[in-house]
Enzyme design. Sequence first.
Site, PDB file in Angstrom:
ATOM      1  N   ASP A  67       0.722  -1.220  -0.029  1.00 18.45           N
ATOM      2  CA  ASP A  67      -0.032   0.102  -0.067  1.00 18.45           C
ATOM      3  C   ASP A  67       0.676   1.312  -0.038  1.00 18.45           C
ATOM      4  OD1 ASP A  67       0.845  -0.753   2.533  1.00 18.45           O
ATOM      5  OD2 ASP A  67      -1.081  -0.837   3.352  1.00 18.45           O
ATOM      6  N   ASN A 136      -7.498  -2.831  13.958  1.00 17.42           N
ATOM      7  CA  ASN A 136      -9.036  -3.107  13.553  1.00 17.42           C
ATOM      8  C   ASN A 136      -8.945  -4.302  12.589  1.00 17.42           C
ATOM      9  OD1 ASN A 136      -7.964  -2.139  11.344  1.00 17.42           O
ATOM     10  ND2 ASN A 136      -9.442  -0.320  11.264  1.00 17.42           N
ATOM     11  N   HIS A 138      -7.389  -4.924  10.012  1.00 11.29           N
ATOM     12  CA  HIS A 138      -7.019  -4.730   8.611  1.00 11.29           C
ATOM     13  C   HIS A 138      -5.889  -5.358   8.188  1.00 11.29           C
ATOM     14  CE1 HIS A 138      -4.814  -0.638   9.442  1.00 11.29           C
ATOM     15  NE2 HIS A 138      -3.960  -1.551   9.281  1.00 11.29           N
ATOM     16  N   GLU A 143      -9.775  -2.021   5.008  1.00 12.43           N
ATOM     17  CA  GLU A 143     -10.490  -1.346   6.424  1.00 12.43           C
ATOM     18  C   GLU A 143     -11.508  -2.298   6.673  1.00 12.43           C
ATOM     19  OE1 GLU A 143      -8.672   0.098   8.438  1.00 12.43           O
ATOM     20  OE2 GLU A 143      -8.062   2.480   7.893  1.00 12.43           O
TER      21      GLU A 143
HETATM   22  C1  F6R Z   1       1.205  -1.574   5.902  1.00 11.09           C
HETATM   23  C2  F6R Z   1       0.051  -2.454   6.055  1.00 11.09           C
HETATM   24  C3  F6R Z   1      -0.637  -2.330   7.338  1.00 11.09           C
HETATM   25  C4  F6R Z   1      -0.035  -2.607   8.534  1.00 11.09           C
HETATM   26  C5  F6R Z   1      -0.693  -2.773   9.856  1.00 11.09           C
HETATM   27  C6  F6R Z   1      -0.012  -2.736  11.201  1.00 11.09           C
HETATM   28  O1  F6R Z   1       1.769  -1.657   4.881  1.00 11.09           O
HETATM   29  O2  F6R Z   1      -0.173  -2.920   5.230  1.00 11.09           O
HETATM   30  O3  F6R Z   1      -1.818  -3.457   7.159  1.00 11.09           O
HETATM   31  O4  F6R Z   1       0.713  -3.967   8.671  1.00 11.09           O
HETATM   32  O5  F6R Z   1      -1.455  -1.273   9.967  1.00 11.09           O
HETATM   33  O6  F6R Z   1       0.732  -1.706  11.160  1.00 11.09           O
HETATM   34  P1  F6R Z   1       2.122  -1.927  12.361  1.00 11.09           P
HETATM   35  O7  F6R Z   1       2.878  -2.946  11.930  1.00 11.09           O
HETATM   36  O8  F6R Z   1       2.742  -0.394  12.349  1.00 11.09           O
HETATM   37  O9  F6R Z   1       1.284  -1.898  13.737  1.00 11.09           O
END
Ligand code: F6R
Length: 259
Positions: A67, A136, A138, A143
């Site tokens: 992303d 959450n 995702h 989301e």
């Molecule tokens: C990032 C992504 C997100 C993160 C998630 C957890 O490329 O795709 O799904 O893996 O938000 O983020 P952290 O690891 O910072 O807690």
Amino acid sequence: MEVVICSDEQQVGRVAAERVIKRLAGITTPVLGLATGSSPIALYAELARRAENGDVDLSHGLGFALDEYVGIAPTHELSYRDTIRRTVVEPLRMSPARVRVPDGNAADLKAAADEYDRAIREAGGVDVQILGIGGNGHIGFNEPTSSFGSRTRVKTLTQRTRDDNSRFFATGEKVPTHCVTQGLGTIMEARHVVMVATGAHKADAVAAMIEGPVAAMCPASILQFHPSVLVVIDEAAASKLTCADYFRHIEDHRAEVGA
Ligand code: F6R
């Protein structure tokens, strides 16, 4: 779903890196799916160490990030393009031209997202997709309520995700409101998935993903349908699992069944 519970973040990184290397063995042009964020840092550090030792060679590999924020300059240190360069491309000795990140600044975001999705397919698909999980539920930036059939596209970030990610941004700097993310349908086409999660703030999402119903409110729960998912978590992230002892038992007795 295979679940390995580790004592700490460093062990999570080592166990996950070991599996990534094993999955890529013998593939001439490995294709890696790349998450950003805090979760995979120890995994990337371990892969970097192993690349330096010659245990794994990713110089001919391809990479596709999950992303990118919309409207953030690619040179901004918090753009996922720059984060992937710093945390993955350089330490893992990958070729910069062979690692792609969705374009969050394209004049036509939809066309760019469609092309990105096609490029993954044209590369032969992702061999190993590295994932983190949002508080959450995702994965990527899919989301809650994201379509299980979704492809790479523009998404609106939830306030919770923006709040969670505000820790990376300087005071007064706004977390972007939109992103381009691989879809759940795109992620599900990866041949193998390795997810890492640490910390008590991930415990609810991890439990919902592994033990909850498959539901749009926990996008990661779609992974229950994927035939090859390894989830590597620390004790805190495992703390809401009712089957934690079962997973520990499986790990402790793995050798006995030749697995
Ligand atoms: C990032 C992504 C997100 C993160 C998630 C957890 O490329 O795709 O799904 O893996 O938000 O983020 P952290 O690891 O910072 O807690």
